[in-house]
Design an enzyme around this catalytic site. Sequence first.
Site, PDB file in Angstrom:
ATOM      1  CE  LYS A 102      -4.501  -1.551   1.213  1.00 45.93           C
ATOM      2  NZ  LYS A 102      -4.379  -2.968   1.678  1.00 45.93           N
ATOM      3  CD  GLU A 124     -10.081   4.586   1.154  1.00 46.77           C
ATOM      4  OE1 GLU A 124      -9.930   5.806   0.945  1.00 46.77           O
ATOM      5  OE2 GLU A 124      -9.373   3.722   0.596  1.00 46.77           O
ATOM      6  CB  SER A 395      -0.292  -8.196  -1.334  1.00 42.74           C
ATOM      7  OG  SER A 395      -1.106  -9.037  -0.530  1.00 42.74           O
TER       8      SER A 395
HETATM    9  C1  PLP Z   1      -5.220  -3.974   1.386  1.00 43.67           C
HETATM   10  C2  PLP Z   1      -4.521  -5.231   1.089  1.00 43.67           C
HETATM   11  C3  PLP Z   1      -4.914  -6.054   0.002  1.00 43.67           C
HETATM   12  C4  PLP Z   1      -6.108  -5.768  -0.852  1.00 43.67           C
HETATM   13  O1  PLP Z   1      -6.037  -4.580  -1.596  1.00 43.67           O
HETATM   14  P1  PLP Z   1      -5.779  -4.572  -3.155  1.00 43.67           P
HETATM   15  O2  PLP Z   1      -6.094  -3.174  -3.546  1.00 43.67           O
HETATM   16  O3  PLP Z   1      -6.691  -5.564  -3.789  1.00 43.67           O
HETATM   17  O4  PLP Z   1      -4.364  -4.919  -3.372  1.00 43.67           O
HETATM   18  C5  PLP Z   1      -4.173  -7.191  -0.252  1.00 43.67           C
HETATM   19  N1  PLP Z   1      -3.109  -7.538   0.516  1.00 43.67           N
HETATM   20  C6  PLP Z   1      -2.720  -6.780   1.560  1.00 43.67           C
HETATM   21  C7  PLP Z   1      -1.546  -7.228   2.364  1.00 43.67           C
HETATM   22  C8  PLP Z   1      -3.405  -5.608   1.886  1.00 43.67           C
HETATM   23  O5  PLP Z   1      -3.000  -4.873   2.935  1.00 43.67           O
END
Ligand code: PLP
Length: 412
Positions: A102, A124, A395
């Site tokens: 993020k 948000e 992610s």
């Molecule tokens: C917020 C988040 C997501 C989901 O958000 P996307 O916009 O779909 O990437 C996925 N993995 C993690 C670790 C997150 O913090």
Amino acid sequence: MSADPLLPSAELAYSAPDAAGFYGPYGGTFVPETVVPALAELAAAYEEAQADASFAGELAYLLRDYVGRPSPLYRADRLAEAVGLGAVWLKREDLNHTGAHKINNTIGQCLLARRMGKRRVIAETGAGQHGVATATTAALMGLECAVFMGTEDIRRQALNVYKMRLLGAEVVPVPDGAGTLADAVTAALRHWVERVEDTFYVIGSVVGPHPYPAMVRDFQAIIGTETIAQLAEKEIAHVDAVVACVGGGSNAIGMFYPFLHDVSADRRPALIGAEAAGLGLETDKHGAALTKGQPGVMHGFYSYLLQDDAGNPLEAYSISAGLDYPGVGPEHSYLKDSGLVRYEGVTDAEAIEAFALLTRTEGIIPAIESSHALALLPRLAAELGPEGVVVVNVSGRGDKDMDIVREAGLGG
Ligand SMILES: *Cc1c(COP(=O)(O)O)cnc(C)c1O
């Protein structure tokens, strides 16, 4: 871009969005009149920033020295063996400062806010990950910061609420609706309408009205761009599949987009997004907007959406707070319809199993969101066989999820 004989010409023609922010029929700007000038101002400022080498230079500097990029592309051999694939490569977004992808986006948007002369940012947040990333970036850049968060999420995510306050952000409780992410987005959009002269709205995924989906995608595309370069460096000429989880869709599009445009690849890998199937796609407890939703408008854009017969958004559900959004970014809707990306549902139970597997085979504790992408590996092994080569976008890291996995019965 030169014509590539390996790709059908229809795919090469893919360059979205158009000037009005549409990806095929999806996207656009479905907002109150009062926000239209602000979005136009934002689009113009972003276009100008993209043409300015000093903006790119500052962004690259912060991504390297503050976030810690490039994130490694790691070959997970014990995991590959356990699932029965030839090789599994993990893109380690979990190693970024603040523990997820993020911050790639919040740094980009806060730089843009500063460039536009806005001293105050709002955001948000659902689980609190985007709120923490925005509060972190605001502290770094000396910006005032307010984060809108549903009251139910404030209760569930006390640690992230505390972190945001430590970082100097105001956490604004949103008691409306179910008190979760969708309500927080609505409240933040409403607030932005009132404070648009001095306030920049930092949206946390590839959602919202144009130009947000394209802008957030561009800031996250560093994930796929680095991955392609790292594969080349390691002399990996062939990858069968690239997978990522899809909540709003920012980490997935960040990974996929450069591959969609990588005409130098010997053969483009299959691109697969993992949506939250929650307690099962046959139940009403999931977050699978692409698999089970219908197109509709929410939060200023047209896209696949979980909705009732009257078109009202439904509550989404997932064990992972980052995936329980009833909508999805408009570009994913377009990519689904065009067949360029495939989307599959992964249940809570499958995600927990994948979480445990990565933790035990590699000593890497992933976010439960990321575990949804990892859960596709056994399916891909069945499809590709023991020579299959797969890249997974990890992610984020799983520290935030300890209570949830303990409740799910892991670790005794
Ligand atoms: C917020 C988040 C997501 C989901 O958000 P996307 O916009 O779909 O990437 C996925 N993995 C993690 C670790 C997150 O913090």
